[in-house]
Scaffold this motif. Structure first.
Motif, short mmCIF file in Angstrom:
data_model
loop_
_atom_site.label_atom_id
_atom_site.label_comp_id
_atom_site.label_asym_id
_atom_site.label_seq_id
_atom_site.Cartn_x
_atom_site.Cartn_y
_atom_site.Cartn_z
N ASP A 227 9.81 3.37 -1.11
CA ASP A 227 9.68 2.33 -2.15
C ASP A 227 8.37 2.53 -2.93
O ASP A 227 7.38 3.02 -2.37
CB ASP A 227 9.67 0.94 -1.53
N TYR B 23 5.53 5.02 4.67
CA TYR B 23 5.89 4.29 5.88
C TYR B 23 6.57 2.98 5.49
O TYR B 23 6.31 2.44 4.39
CB TYR B 23 4.66 3.95 6.72
N ASP B 24 7.42 2.46 6.36
CA ASP B 24 7.97 1.14 6.10
C ASP B 24 6.94 0.07 6.48
O ASP B 24 5.86 0.37 7.01
CB ASP B 24 9.29 0.92 6.84
N LYS B 25 7.27 -1.18 6.18
CA LYS B 25 6.29 -2.26 6.37
C LYS B 25 5.84 -2.35 7.82
O LYS B 25 4.64 -2.52 8.10
CB LYS B 25 6.90 -3.59 5.92
N GLU B 26 6.80 -2.30 8.76
CA GLU B 26 6.46 -2.49 10.17
C GLU B 26 5.43 -1.47 10.64
O GLU B 26 4.46 -1.82 11.34
CB GLU B 26 7.72 -2.40 11.03
N ASP B 27 5.61 -0.21 10.26
CA ASP B 27 4.65 0.81 10.67
C ASP B 27 3.30 0.64 9.96
O ASP B 27 2.25 0.89 10.55
CB ASP B 27 5.21 2.21 10.39
N CYS B 28 3.33 0.20 8.71
CA CYS B 28 2.07 -0.04 8.00
C CYS B 28 1.24 -1.13 8.68
O CYS B 28 0.02 -1.03 8.78
CB CYS B 28 2.34 -0.43 6.55
N SER C 53 8.55 -4.44 -4.21
CA SER C 53 9.03 -5.17 -3.03
C SER C 53 7.90 -5.50 -2.07
O SER C 53 8.10 -6.18 -1.07
CB SER C 53 10.11 -4.35 -2.30
N ASP D 134 8.17 -6.88 1.85
CA ASP D 134 9.12 -6.22 2.75
C ASP D 134 9.58 -4.94 2.08
O ASP D 134 10.38 -4.97 1.14
CB ASP D 134 10.31 -7.15 3.01
N PHE D 135 9.08 -3.80 2.53
CA PHE D 135 9.40 -2.54 1.88
C PHE D 135 9.75 -1.48 2.91
O PHE D 135 9.48 -1.63 4.11
CB PHE D 135 8.21 -2.06 1.02
N GLU D 136 10.38 -0.42 2.43
CA GLU D 136 10.78 0.71 3.26
C GLU D 136 10.13 1.98 2.73
O GLU D 136 9.64 2.02 1.59
CB GLU D 136 12.30 0.87 3.25
N ARG D 137 10.13 3.00 3.57
CA ARG D 137 9.59 4.29 3.13
C ARG D 137 10.33 4.75 1.87
O ARG D 137 11.55 4.66 1.77
CB ARG D 137 9.77 5.33 4.23
#
Length: 377
Positions: free
Chosen positions: A321, A340-345, A286, A316-319
């Protein structure tokens, strides 16, 4: 002990569990009729393997080609997705009954499993498939596995049964894979060229090895080619599974190839644990993370991936994945489970650990992708 040569594929101590993949071009005549007598010789070989004490799994193509002939569909049933799915629906019934009938002649039971890519990409469904396979084998049945072409679309397809066979071998904890094909093995150039040389052994699939392959199915019936077989070999070699490409056109193909010691043997490079096998076999992602040269060197030295080495975040990924890890040139060099999810990365890329804590406002995790949840390619 492990498989070291072709003869070892018949050794119950070195190869107690074997996956045999049979392509459409071997199962079916060009006119769409099954090669019943040839199949009967393969069933005889499977019976012999069972008598030796080996557990056998068969990955068999052919449902689309069979169904297309029965429904009189053009282009071998592959002209449209609807044609392919309808052909598979009819062909799968015929294929399963054929295997059941042939194996019954040797007092063996067949069990059918139809899989899609999603069945082996998600962890829980992967474990369900593993449990079913193990139960069938413990009960003495021969699992007959095919991609579920009746519902598979381009987004959830393996696309070829070579990689499916490698993934099934991972799931089942197999020791060896035999890919039966219409050529003797891997050649250093197209087999029709007069100076082409067959490779008897490969230790690690490299870019040079990939350059030797030709894409597409030579028969025009199947969906695979030598390229797909090399991709399967890469999956197998990371899981500690030996894989061989052997000629399958003749009667009793396995015994003929092994006795003559003809084929290409791919020896494993390492033996990852079960969890890393699942990560290493993933085919769809993802998202991805791109890293700098310093981070690449750290990963190659067995370190975890930290935020400081990240230069780009995509998808677009989540923790939790599994995502791809790319080098500075965009080449995938690893796969790993993200913390981490994408936003935090995006927020923490390029930051040192102390800066990560200030940016996120809480104590950060030890790594963006931990080395225990990462597989280098």
């Amino acid at each position: 002990m492990s498989v070291e040569n072709l003869l070892d594929f018949r050794d119950v101590e070195k190869c107690p569990r074997l996956v045999i993949k049979i392509g459409s071009a071997l199962l079916i005549h060009p006119d769409g009729e099954p090669r019943f007598e040839w199949l009967r010789t393969v069933a005889h070989e499977i019976s012999g393997a069972r008598e030796r004490g080996q557990e056998i799994i068969v990955v068999a193509s052919g449902s689309v080609a069979l169904g297309a002939s029965m429904l009189e569909l053009p282009d071998g049933g592959r002209g449209t997705l609807a044609h392919a799915q309808a052909a598979a629906s009819v062909g799968q019934v015929f294929l399963a009954s054929t295997w059941a009938q042939l194996l019954a002649e040797y007092n063996l039971k067949a069990g059918q499993m139809l899989l899609t890519l999603d069945d082996l990409e998600g962890r829980s469904r992967y474990l369900n498939a593993r449990n079913t396979l193990r139960e069938l084998l413990e009960r003495g049945a021969i699992p007959i596995i095919n991609e579920n072409d009746t519902i598979a679309t381009n987004e959830i397809r393996f696309g070829d049964n070579d990689r499916l066979a490698a993934r099934v071998a991972q799931v089942a904890g197999a020791n060896g894979i035999l890919l039966l094909t219409d050529v003797d093995g891997l050649y250093d150039k197209h087999p029709e060229e007069p100076d082409a040389q067959m490779l008897s052994e490969v230790r690690g699939v490299t870019e040079e090895i990939h350059d030797m392959a030709t894409g597409g199915s030579g028969s025009g019936i199947g969906s695979g080619g030598m390229t797909s077989k090399l991709l399967a070999a890469e999956i197998a070699e990371r899981a500690g599974i030996a894989l061989a490409i052997i000629k399958g056109k003749d009667d009793y193909p396995i015994g003929r190839a092994i006795s003559a010691d003809t084929g290409t043997l791919f020896l494993p490079k390492r033996d990852d644990n079960a969890f890393k096998n699942w990560i290493g076999g993933r085919l769809r992602f993802s998202g991805s993370i791109r890293i700098d040269d310093g981070a690449l060197k750290a990963l190659q030295n067995g370190k975890s991936l930290l935020a400081a080495g990240i230069t780009g975040v995509f998808g677009d990924f989540e923790r939790g994945d599994v995502i791809a890890i790319e080098d500075a040139q965009g080449r995938m060099i690893a796969k790993g489970m993200i913390e981490y999810d994408k936003e935090d990365c995006v927020k923490i890329r390029g930051l040192r650990s102390d800066q990560v804590a200030r940016r996120l406002g809480h104590v950060p995790r030890s790594a963006v992708i931990h080395r225990d949840q990462m597989v280098m390619l």
